[in-house]
Design an enzyme around this catalytic site. Structure first.
Site, PDB file in Angstrom:
ATOM      1  N   ASP A  85      34.318  -2.944   3.328  1.00  0.00           N
ATOM      2  CA  ASP A  85      35.423  -2.400   4.638  1.00  0.00           C
ATOM      3  C   ASP A  85      36.257  -3.677   4.786  1.00  0.00           C
ATOM      4  OD1 ASP A  85      36.642  -1.030   6.121  1.00  0.00           O
ATOM      5  OD2 ASP A  85      34.808  -0.134   7.451  1.00  0.00           O
ATOM      6  N   ASP A 294      43.187  -0.309   3.785  1.00  0.00           N
ATOM      7  CA  ASP A 294      42.036  -0.257   4.392  1.00  0.00           C
ATOM      8  C   ASP A 294      41.057   0.204   3.237  1.00  0.00           C
ATOM      9  OD1 ASP A 294      39.168   0.091   5.578  1.00  0.00           O
ATOM     10  OD2 ASP A 294      40.065   1.761   6.952  1.00  0.00           O
TER      11      ASP A 294
END
Length: 444
Positions: A85, A294
């Protein structure tokens, strides 16, 4: 006593410098396989603190794919699996045995596990980039809470431990040892041990490893791929296009300063530039409207006016090519309302217009199957339901543009912290994986 204090200070300084310099630019890169975790019919948490979301009550993501990396931690080593992440800072692991959690890290079985007291400098100073301030728990440990927008949370204490990526063993790394929390779906959450935070915050893996550059490449075949830590010097890797990271020196309420923020300047559909004012892509005086890259978000979400213009143009250019799903109440993942019916027996998608994201200094092309996603379990007679992979941020209560990993498939993504930029180049990630000695097809 003075000499002893001096020696202790020198030792702490040595450890700190090692943590900053643990990954030399001359060192061979470490390659970690990325695997796909398919999460059908679940809500995958996305973290949107007050720094990036004006409202959180509406936000609910239903991701079907997350990217995970396997590594070891502790002494003796324990196998763990973490979600990759780039949108989060603090890495955390489940440390408490519960009936629903199959994969945990057992700190009591590790000789190198060290709890961090709230009186330590690590707790006092190095936690400044966390979205919620740390506190001191009844045991005088540095206590953290991460609250997610779907009302789930992670809670525990900070600790030092030794993580190992292949042959790379960084110095003791700060992470969150989770001992309580709430989940929107414990069954699916139990498939991983925790989360690997890779943003620009001081406690992210990137900064703690002294890592100034890393890359990943996600296959378009099955969304598996690899993570490369360090410098990528390969003759077969064509030159990357770079866009600078947006720096914000003044704190703003809705701007995440440790995210990988870039400047989106426009969007093309088959070389037709959407007619939009430049101001819709620029963060306002509160910081709302930033664009973040992201890996933890599956699809791409655009602010309402931009999404509306893209939806309209894509619909116009696919008229006669795709059949629209005429079900007004069907909205995939709460924000993706442009869906189509495609014959389930069809081997390939029809010819689709190319969508180009125009960043400052570079463009990213999104084409073919990166534009549509087959919704699991949704069938209408002989047809499957496919939805446009761009969604409306406004419907999720997000005040940002988010570039998700589905659009990054078959793109070499480089995060260059040394030069404050992100680079990318299109290539077949399964073939790149094979060149690096990985059989990407068999990683899922």
């Amino acid at each position: 006593m003075v000499l002893l204090r001096l020696l202790v200070q020198l030792f702490i300084s040595f450890i700190f410098l090692r943590s900053k310099q643990c990954f030399s630019s001359n060192q061979s890169p470490i390659i970690v396989p990325l695997r796909t975790q398919n999460n059908h019919h679940i809500s995958t948490r996305r973290l949107f603190s007050n720094s990036s979301s004006k409202t959180t009550g509406k936000l609910l993501f239903h991701h079907n794919v997350t990217l995970t990396a396997s590594l070891t931690i502790g002494t003796p080593p324990q196998n763990i699996t973490m979600v990759l992440d780039t949108g989060s800072e603090l890495s955390w692991l489940r440390c408490k045995k519960e009936p629903n959690f199959t994969f945990i890290f057992n700190p009591l079985a590790s000789k190198t596990y060290t709890k961090i007291p709230c009186s330590s400098q690590t707790c006092k100073t190095r936690t400044s980039d966390l979205t919620l301030p740390v506190t001191c728990d009844p045991s005088k440990l540095c206590h953290f809470i991460i609250s997610y927008a779907d009302a789930s949370s992670v809670e525990g204490h900070l600790a030092f431990e030794t993580f190992r990526f292949g042959s790379l063993t960084p110095p003791a790394t700060v992470f969150g040892c989770m001992d309580s929390g709430s989940s929107s779906n414990t069954e699916e959450d139990a498939k991983t041990t925790g989360l690997m935070g890779m943003n620009r915050g001081s406690l992210s893996f990137v900064n703690q490893m002294g890592l100034r550059k890393f890359s990943y490449c996600i296959s378009g075949l099955d969304s598996t791929g690899f993570l490369l830590l360090g410098e990528a010097r390969y003759s077969w890797l064509k030159p990357l296009d770079y866009t600078p990271l947006v720096q914000m020196s003044t704190p703003l309420p809705y701007f995440d300063r440790v995210a990988y923020s870039v400047q989106l300047e426009g969007i093309k559909v088959n070389n037709k530039v959407l007619t939009l004012p430049k101001s819709v892509f620029v963060p306002d005086h509160t910081g709302a409207g930033q664009t973040m890259v992201d890996s933890g978000t599956q699809f791409t979400f655009l602010l309402g006016p931009v999404y509306g213009a893209l939806r309209k143009e894509f619909l116009l250019q696919t008229a006669g090519v795709l059949r629209v799903l005429n079900e007004p109440h069907f909205v995939f993942q709460g924000a993706m309302d442009l869906c189509y019916l495609i014959d389930s027996t069809r081997a390939t998608l029809p010819n689709l217009p190319v969508v180009k994201l125009m960043f400052r200094g570079a463009e990213m092309s999104v084409s073919g199957q990166r534009l549509l996603y087959r919704v699991p379990g949704e069938v209408r007679g002989k047809d499957s339901v496919w939805c446009f992979t761009f969604g409306n941020s406004d419907e999720l209560g997000i005040s940002s543009f988010l570039i998700g990993h589905h659009q990054q498939q078959n793109v070499w993504m480089e995060y260059d912290l040394e030069n404050s930029r992100i680079g990318f180049a299109e290539l077949r990630c399964d073939l790149a994986g094979q060149r690096l000695g990985l059989d990407v097809k068999n990683l899922a």
